[in-house]
Design a protein around this motif. Structure first.
Motif, PDB file in Angstrom:
ATOM      1  N   ALA A  80       0.855  -1.329  -0.007  1.00  0.00           N
ATOM      2  CA  ALA A  80       0.031  -0.224  -0.009  1.00  0.00           C
ATOM      3  C   ALA A  80       0.764   1.340  -0.077  1.00  0.00           C
ATOM      4  O   ALA A  80       0.626   2.250  -0.418  1.00  0.00           O
ATOM      5  CB  ALA A  80      -0.964  -0.119   1.240  1.00  0.00           C
ATOM      6  N   TYR A  81       2.245   1.120   0.430  1.00  0.00           N
ATOM      7  CA  TYR A  81       2.886   2.375   0.680  1.00  0.00           C
ATOM      8  C   TYR A  81       3.926   2.300  -0.603  1.00  0.00           C
ATOM      9  O   TYR A  81       4.760   3.241  -0.688  1.00  0.00           O
ATOM     10  CB  TYR A  81       3.745   2.359   1.892  1.00  0.00           C
ATOM     11  N   HIS A  82       3.898   1.489  -1.720  1.00  0.00           N
ATOM     12  CA  HIS A  82       4.903   1.391  -2.754  1.00  0.00           C
ATOM     13  C   HIS A  82       4.665   2.866  -3.584  1.00  0.00           C
ATOM     14  O   HIS A  82       5.612   3.631  -3.810  1.00  0.00           O
ATOM     15  CB  HIS A  82       4.732   0.458  -3.781  1.00  0.00           C
ATOM     16  N   GLU A  83       3.593   3.191  -3.856  1.00  0.00           N
ATOM     17  CA  GLU A  83       3.333   4.536  -4.702  1.00  0.00           C
ATOM     18  C   GLU A  83       3.772   5.659  -3.857  1.00  0.00           C
ATOM     19  O   GLU A  83       4.594   6.612  -4.323  1.00  0.00           O
ATOM     20  CB  GLU A  83       1.878   4.828  -4.946  1.00  0.00           C
ATOM     21  N   LEU A  84       3.738   5.634  -2.513  1.00  0.00           N
ATOM     22  CA  LEU A  84       4.114   6.521  -1.771  1.00  0.00           C
ATOM     23  C   LEU A  84       5.629   6.801  -1.817  1.00  0.00           C
ATOM     24  O   LEU A  84       6.184   8.067  -1.857  1.00  0.00           O
ATOM     25  CB  LEU A  84       3.547   6.557  -0.345  1.00  0.00           C
ATOM     26  N   LEU A  85       6.240   5.665  -1.658  1.00  0.00           N
ATOM     27  CA  LEU A  85       7.651   5.709  -1.715  1.00  0.00           C
ATOM     28  C   LEU A  85       8.246   6.100  -2.870  1.00  0.00           C
ATOM     29  O   LEU A  85       9.333   6.911  -3.137  1.00  0.00           O
ATOM     30  CB  LEU A  85       8.093   4.517  -1.185  1.00  0.00           C
ATOM     31  N   LEU A  86       7.541   5.753  -4.053  1.00  0.00           N
ATOM     32  CA  LEU A  86       8.091   6.054  -5.457  1.00  0.00           C
ATOM     33  C   LEU A  86       7.990   7.484  -5.343  1.00  0.00           C
ATOM     34  O   LEU A  86       8.911   8.385  -6.006  1.00  0.00           O
ATOM     35  CB  LEU A  86       7.337   5.490  -6.409  1.00  0.00           C
ATOM     36  N   THR A  87       6.812   8.370  -4.927  1.00  0.00           N
ATOM     37  CA  THR A  87       6.835   9.815  -4.774  1.00  0.00           C
ATOM     38  C   THR A  87       7.842  10.562  -4.043  1.00  0.00           C
ATOM     39  O   THR A  87       8.283  11.405  -4.695  1.00  0.00           O
ATOM     40  CB  THR A  87       5.445  10.057  -4.299  1.00  0.00           C
ATOM     41  N   VAL A  88       8.144   9.776  -3.237  1.00  0.00           N
ATOM     42  CA  VAL A  88       9.371  10.590  -2.357  1.00  0.00           C
ATOM     43  C   VAL A  88      10.617  10.263  -3.041  1.00  0.00           C
ATOM     44  O   VAL A  88      11.502  11.286  -3.214  1.00  0.00           O
ATOM     45  CB  VAL A  88       9.605   9.716  -1.113  1.00  0.00           C
ATOM     46  N   LEU A  89      10.992   9.196  -3.755  1.00  0.00           N
ATOM     47  CA  LEU A  89      11.981   9.158  -4.522  1.00  0.00           C
ATOM     48  C   LEU A  89      12.317   9.801  -5.750  1.00  0.00           C
ATOM     49  O   LEU A  89      13.114  10.461  -6.036  1.00  0.00           O
ATOM     50  CB  LEU A  89      12.143   7.530  -5.004  1.00  0.00           C
TER      51      LEU A  89
END
Length: 936
Positions: free
Chosen positions: A680-689
Motif C-alpha cells: 500500500a505504500y509503494h506508490e508513496l515511496l516512489l513519490t518520495v524518491l
C-alpha cells in the motif's frame, strides 16, 4: 483338667461332649477355629480361616508352669475375641428372626385384607412379594400360607437360614455391600410397599418339596455377578451402591474408543454415592478412564468435572477432585498431564478461594516450570489466566508477575501466544483493580527494556526485548480502558437514546477477546458512549484533572521516545517491534490523541527545519531509530490524504537533511524497508524518491538512486517498468558521476528480480554503456561497483544475462586490471573480482564459456594475486589446474541440476583449502555467503 484351666482364664464357652472328646483325642495338637466352632456352635463360620489357631499350642500333658503362664495372656485375649464373635452372630440371628416374624405378620395381615377385599380364583391363592427389611436394599420373594401359621414360620426360617449362609460366605463378604452401607440404606428403604401378587397353584405340596423342586432351575447366585443379578435395587441409593460395585468391573471391559460413554454413569454415581472411598475410586476411574485421551475426550471429562463441581460444592471438589489432579501431575503421558492442567482452570470457579491462591496456583507453577511438553505448558498458561480472574489475595500479586515473566520467556511460541491471549489480559485486569497497572506493571517492563539497552551496547538480546515490548503492546487495551474508566466524564456515560456506532477500524484487531476494549469495559454500547465523550473531552475541554491520561502523556510517552532513540537503527527486528507498538498505541487512543499528544512530542525531538541541517544535535537524532519508528509507527496510523501528505513530507525532509549533512542513511533505509513491506505504500515511496530524482542537489539525487535498490525487490514489475526504470535511466545520465555510479546496484537488483525480457534488455544496455563507454575507462569507483554488483546478483540472475554479459565482462575487467599501475587500485579490483568469481563458480557454466572466458579470467586474476595477495593465488592455482585437467581429458560430465562444471572439477582437498583460506581473508560477508549457493 484342661477345661478347668480354661475356666480359670475366663474362656466362657459351652463344653458339650463333642468338644470334650476333641481335646481328649487331640492331646498336644493345635486346636483351630473351625474345630471349636463346629464343636461348640454347630455352624461353620466361613469368615474364619479353617487353619487359624485360636488357642495356640496348648500342651494337655507335660506342661510346665512357665509355659502355662506365657500362654494364659494370649489365650485370654483370643478367647474374648471368640466370645465376642459368638455373641455377634447370636445377636444377628435373633435380629433376623425378629425381622422375619415381623415380615410374616405384616404379610399375613395384608393377605387377610386382600381376601376380604377381592374374591380370588377358587383354585388359586395369592403369594405377596414384599420388601425384606433385613437389608433395606433388595426385593426377596417369600411365600405364605394364610391357613397355616406354622408353615409360614418354617418357610421363613428356611429363607433366613439361606440368608445367613449367604451373609457369612467368603465370596459374599468380599463383594457385597459393607454393613455401614446397609445401615445407611435401611433408613431410606420404604417401610411398606404395595405387594406384587403372583398366582399360586391350588396344590398340597409341602414347602420343602417346592423348594427342592425349584432348586433344579439353573440360576447362579453364588458369584459376584450372580449376586448382583439376583437382587434388584428398589431405591436411588441402592442403585448408586450397585453402580459403585459394578462400574469398576465394567470399565476395563469397554473399548478405549467408547469409554467416554461411561462418563455420565461414573459422574452420577460419584456424586450420589454415600461412601467416600467408593467415590474416590470412581473419580480415580474417571481420570484414568482413557489411557491417552484426545482433545474431544478431555473436553468431555472436563465437562463432567464441572458438572460434578456444580452439584457437590467447593468442599467436595477440594477433597475429591483435586487429589485426582495432584496424583497425575507427573504422569508419563502428556495427555494425562494436559487433563490435569485443563482441570485446574475449569474447576477454578468452584473451588474455595484459599485453595485457588495456594494449592492450585502451586500446582500450575510446578507444571509451568517442570513440564517439557509445549501443549501442557500452554494449557497451564490458560488455566493460570483463569485463576488470575478469580484470585483475590493481593499477596499473590508478585508471584503472578514472576509467573508472567516466565511465561513470556518460554521457548515455545504456543506458550507465549497463550500468555498474550489469556494470562496477560487476566493478570492486567487484576493489576488494574489493585491500582498497579500504571505504577508497577508497565513501569517495570519499561525499566527492563532500558536495562537491556544499557547492557546491550555490544550485543542486544533481541529476544528479551521482543518479550517485554510485546507484553507492553498487549497491555495497551487495558491501559486505554483504565483511562476511560477514570475520566472526568465517566459519571455522564449513560446509555440513553440512540447509541453511536463504533467504526469497524477504530481499534486494532485484538489477538483475543480478553484484549477487546469493549469486553474489558463491559459492552460495546457502553464503550461507544465513553468514546464519544472521550473525543469531545480531548478536543474541547483538555486533560486537566485527568490523572490517568496525564500519566500517559507526561510519563509514558517521553520514556518511550527516549528508549527508541537508544535502539540500533540497523536492527530491523527492533525497529519493527517498536513501530508496531506505537501503531497500536496511537490507533487505540485515537486520532485526536495522536495528533495533539503523540506527534508534537516526536516533532519536538526531531526538529525538522533548515536551520538544523548543520546542527550536530539535530542530525544526530535523524540518524537514530526515532525516524523510522515515527514514520512507520505514528504517521501510518491513519491513511487519509492529509496523513499521507504528512508522511511524504517527513520522508522527503529526512532524505534531504541526511544527504546535505553527509550523514549515514541507515534511518532512511530502515524507514523504506519497513514501509516497503506493505504494498500500500509503494506508490508513496516512489513519490518520495522522484522528489529526490529531480532535486537540485546532487547529494539528494545520489541518495534517491541508492534508495531504489531497497525498493525494487518488493515492488510489482509493472511499477518497476513504469516508475523505477525511467527514474534510474534519468539518474544514469546525471551530470554528476557519483549519481550515475549510485544507480548501478539498483540496475543489478532489477536484473536479479525482474523477468520481463524488454525490461532486462533496457537494463543490460545501460550497464553496457557504463562498461564500454570510453569516458568510464578510468572510473575506478564505477568498475568496483559493477564488479560487486555482478558478484551479488550473478548467481540469481537470468542465465542468459549471466552467460552473455556478466562472465565475459568480468573477463575483460580482469584483463584490464593486469595493466593497472596503481597497486592499491589493482588489489581493490582483484579482491572484488575474486569474490565475484567465487560466487559464480556455483553456477552452471558451459564448456565453451569455461574455456573462452571463465578460465582466462581466473588466470588474469591469478596474475594479479601473485604479486599482491599470495594467499588468494594458492586457491586460484588449484582451481585453474583442475579445470584445465578436466577440460583437456574431456571427462567433464553433464551438469546435474545447477551444479557448475567448475564446482565439480574441484577436488575435496582443494575445496577444504579454499574454505579455510576464505575464512582467513578480509572479504565481504555477502559475497562469502554466496560462494556455494546454488542457482535459484
Amino acid at each position: 483338667k484342661d477345661f478347668e484351666l480354661w475356666d480359670d482364664v475366663g474362656l466362657n464357652i459351652p463344653k458339650p461332649p463333642d468338644l470334650l472328646q476333641l481335646y481328649r483325642d487331640f492331646g498336644n495338637h493345635h486346636v483351630t477355629a473351625r474345630d471349636v466352632v463346629d464343636a461348640s456352635v454347630g455352624v461353620e463360620d466361613d469368615e474364619l480361616e479353617a487353619d487359624t489357631p485360636i488357642l495356640g499350642t496348648i500342651p494337655v500333658f507335660e506342661t510346665t508352669p512357665q509355659s502355662i503362664e506365657q500362654c494364659l495372656i494370649v489365650q485370654k485375649l483370643e478367647d474374648q475375641i471368640s466370645v465376642l464373635n459368638s455373641e455377634k452372630w447370636s445377636l444377628m440371628e435373633q435380629i433376623q428372626r425378629l425381622e422375619s416374624e415381623i415380615d410374616f405378620l405384616k404379610n399375613e395381615n395384608f393377605a387377610v385384607s386382600t381376601v376380604y377385599g377381592v374374591t380370588p380364583h377358587p383354585s388359586l391363592k395369592q403369594v405377596p412379594l414384599t420388601v425384606s427389611e433385613d437389608n433395606g436394599r433388595y426385593l426377596d420373594i417369600k411365600s405364605s400360607e394364610n391357613d397355616n401359621k406354622h408353615g409360614n414360620i418354617e418357610e421363613t426360617s428356611l429363607a433366613l437360614s439361606a440368608e445367613v449362609d449367604s451373609r457369612i460366605s467368603k465370596d459374599d463378604m468380599l463383594n457385597s455391600v459393607p454393613s455401614k452401607e446397609t445401615g445407611k440404606l435401611s433408613s431410606c428403604a420404604p417401610s411398606s410397599k404395595a405387594a406384587v401378587h403372583f398366582d399360586k397353584p391350588n396344590r398340597k405340596l409341602s414347602p420343602a418339596f417346592h423348594q427342592a423342586l425349584l432348586s433344579f432351575c439353573r440360576m447362579s447366585a453364588d458369584s459376584r455377578l450372580g449376586s448382583e443379578v439376583s437382587r434388584i435395587a428398589d431405591s436411588e441409593k441402592s442403585v448408586m451402591l450397585m453402580l459403585g460395585r459394578c462400574l469398576p468391573h465394567i470399565v476395563p471391559n469397554v473399548l478405549l474408543a467408547k469409554r467416554e460413554e461411561l462418563i455420565p454413569l461414573i459422574l452420577c454415581t460419584a456424586c450420589l454415592h454415600p461412601e467416600p472411598k467408593e467415590r474416590d475410586q470412581l473419580l480415580h476411574i474417571l481420570f484414568n478412564l482413557i489411557k491417552r485421551p484426545d482433545d474431544e475426550q478431555r473436553q468431555m471429562i472436563l465437562t463432567g468435572c464441572v458438572a460434578f463441581a456444580r452439584h457437590v460444592g467447593p468442599t467436595r471438589v477440594e477433597a475429591e477432585l483435586l487429589p485426582q489432579c495432584w496424583e497425575q501431575i507427573n504422569h508419563k503421558y502428556p495427555e494425562r498431564r494436559l487433563l490435569v492442567a485443563e482441570s485446574c482452570g475449569a474447576l477454578a470457579p468452584y473451588l474455595p478461594k484459599e485453595i485457588r491462591s495456594s494449592l492450585v496456583l502451586s500446582m500450575l507453577q510446578q507444571m509451568l516450570m517442570e513440564d517439557k511438553a509445549d501443549l501442557v505448558r500452554e494449557a497451564v498458561i490458560k488455566s493460570l489466566g483463569i485463576i488470575m480472574g478469580y484470585i483475590d489475595d493481593p499477596d499473590k500479586y508478585q508471584q503472578g508477575f514472576e509467573l508472567l515473566l516466565s511465561a513470556l520467556g518460554d521457548p515455545s511460541e504456543r506458550v507465549v501466544s497463550a500468555t498474550h491471549q489469556v494470562f496477560l489480559p487476566a493478570y492486567a485486569a487484576w493489576t488494574t483493580e489493585l491500582g498497579n497497572l500504571q505504577f508497577h506493571l508497565i513501569p517495570t517492563l519499561l525499566n527492563k527494556i532500558e536495562k537491556l539497552l544499557r547492557e546491550g551496547e555490544h550485543g542486544l538480546d533481541e529476544h528479551k526485548l521482543h518479550m517485554y515490548l510485546s507484553a507492553l503492546q498487549s497491555l495497551i487495551p487495558s491501559l486505554f480502558a483504565l483511562v476511560l474508566q477514570n475520566a472526568p466524564f465517566t459519571s455522564k456515560a449513560k446509555l440513553q437514546g440512540e447509541v453511536p456506532q463504533i467504526e469497524v477500524t477504530r481499534f486494532p484487531r485484538p489477538v483475543s477477546p480478553l484484549q477487546d476494549v469493549a469486553v474489558i469495559i463491559g459492552s460495546r454500547e457502553q464503550l461507544a458512549v465513553l468514546l464519544q465523550l472521550y473525543d469531545y473531552q480531548l478536543e474541547h475541554e483538555g486533560t486537566t484533572g485527568w490523572e490517568t491520561l496525564l500519566w500517559v502523556v507526561n510519563q509514558l510517552l517521553p520514556q518511550l521516545i527516549e528508549i527508541v532513540g537508544k535502539i540500533n537503527v540497523a536492527s530491523t527486528a527492533c525497529v519493527h517491534e517498536f513501530s508496531r507498538f506505537f501503531w497500536r498505541l496511537c490507533r487505540t487512543f485515537g486520532k485526536i490523541f495522536t495528533n495533539t499528544k503523540v506527534k508534537p512530542q516526536f516533532q519536538e525531538i526531531l526538529r525538522l527545519s533548515e536551520e538544523n541541517i548543520d546542527s550536530t544535535a539535530g542530525n544526530g537524532v535523524l540518524t537514530k531509530a526515532t525516524v523510522p519508528i515515527y514514520a512507520t509507527g505514528v504517521l501510518t496510523c491513519y491513511i487519509q490524504e492529509e496523513d499521507r501528505k504528512l508522511l511524504v513530507g517527513f520522508l522527503e525532509d529526512v532524505m534531504t537533511m541526511l544527504s546535505l549533512s553527509h550523514a549515514p542513511l541507515d534511518s532512511l533505509k530502515a524507514s523504506f524497508v519497513e514501509l516497503g513491506a506493505n504494498p500500500a505504500y509503494h506508490e508513496l515511496l516512489l513519490t518520495v524518491l522522484w522528489y529526490g530524482v529531480v532535486h537540485t542537489s546532487a547529494l539528494v539525487r545520489c541518495t534517491a538512486a541508492r534508495m531504489f535498490e531497497l525498493l525494487v525487490k518488493g515492488v510489482h514489475e509493472t511499477l518497476v517498468a513504469q516508475r523505477v526504470v525511467p527514474a534510474l535511466i534519468t539518474l544514469s545520465s546525471d551530470p554528476e558521476i557519483s549519481v550515475r555510479i549510485a544507480t548501478i546496484p539498483a540496475f543489478g537488483t532489477i536484473m536479479e528480480t525482474v523477468t520481463q525480457r524488454e525490461l532486462l534488455e533496457r537494463v543490460k544496455m545501460q550497464l553496457a554503456s557504463f562498461l564500454e563507454d570510453p569516458q568510464y575507462q578510468d572510473q575506478h569507483s564505477l568498475h568496483t561497483e559493477i564488479i560487486k554488483t555482478f558478484g551479488r546478483v550473478g548467481p540469481n540472475a537470468e542465465p542468459r544475462f549471466r552467460d552473455e554479459f556478466v562472465i565475459p565482462h568480468l573477463h575483460k575487467l580482469a584483463l584490464v586490471n593486469n595493466q593497472q599501475s596503481v597497486d592499491s587500485k589493482r588489489l581493490d579490483i582483484a579482491t572484488h573480482l575474486f569474490e565475484s568469481y567465487s560466487a559464480l563458480s556455483c553456477c552452471f557454466i558451459s564448456e565453451d564459456l569455461m574455456v573462452n572466458h571463465f578460465l582466462p579470467g581466473l588466470k588474469c586474476l591469478r596474475t594479479d594475486m601473485e604479486h599482491l595477495s599470495p594467499e588468494h593465488e594458492v586457491i586460484l592455482s588449484s582451481m585453474i589446474k583442475e579445470c584445465e585437467q578436466k577440460v583437456e581429458n574431456k571427462t567433464v560430465q553433464e551438469p546435474q541440476g545447477s551444479m557448475s562444471i567448475a564446482a565439480s572439477l574441484v577436488s575435496e582437498d582443494t575445496k577444504t583449502k579454499f574454505l579455510n583460506k576464505m575464512g582467513q581473508l578480509t572479504t565481504s560477508g555477502a559475497m562469502l555467503a554466496n560462494v556455494f549457493q546454488r542457482k535459484k
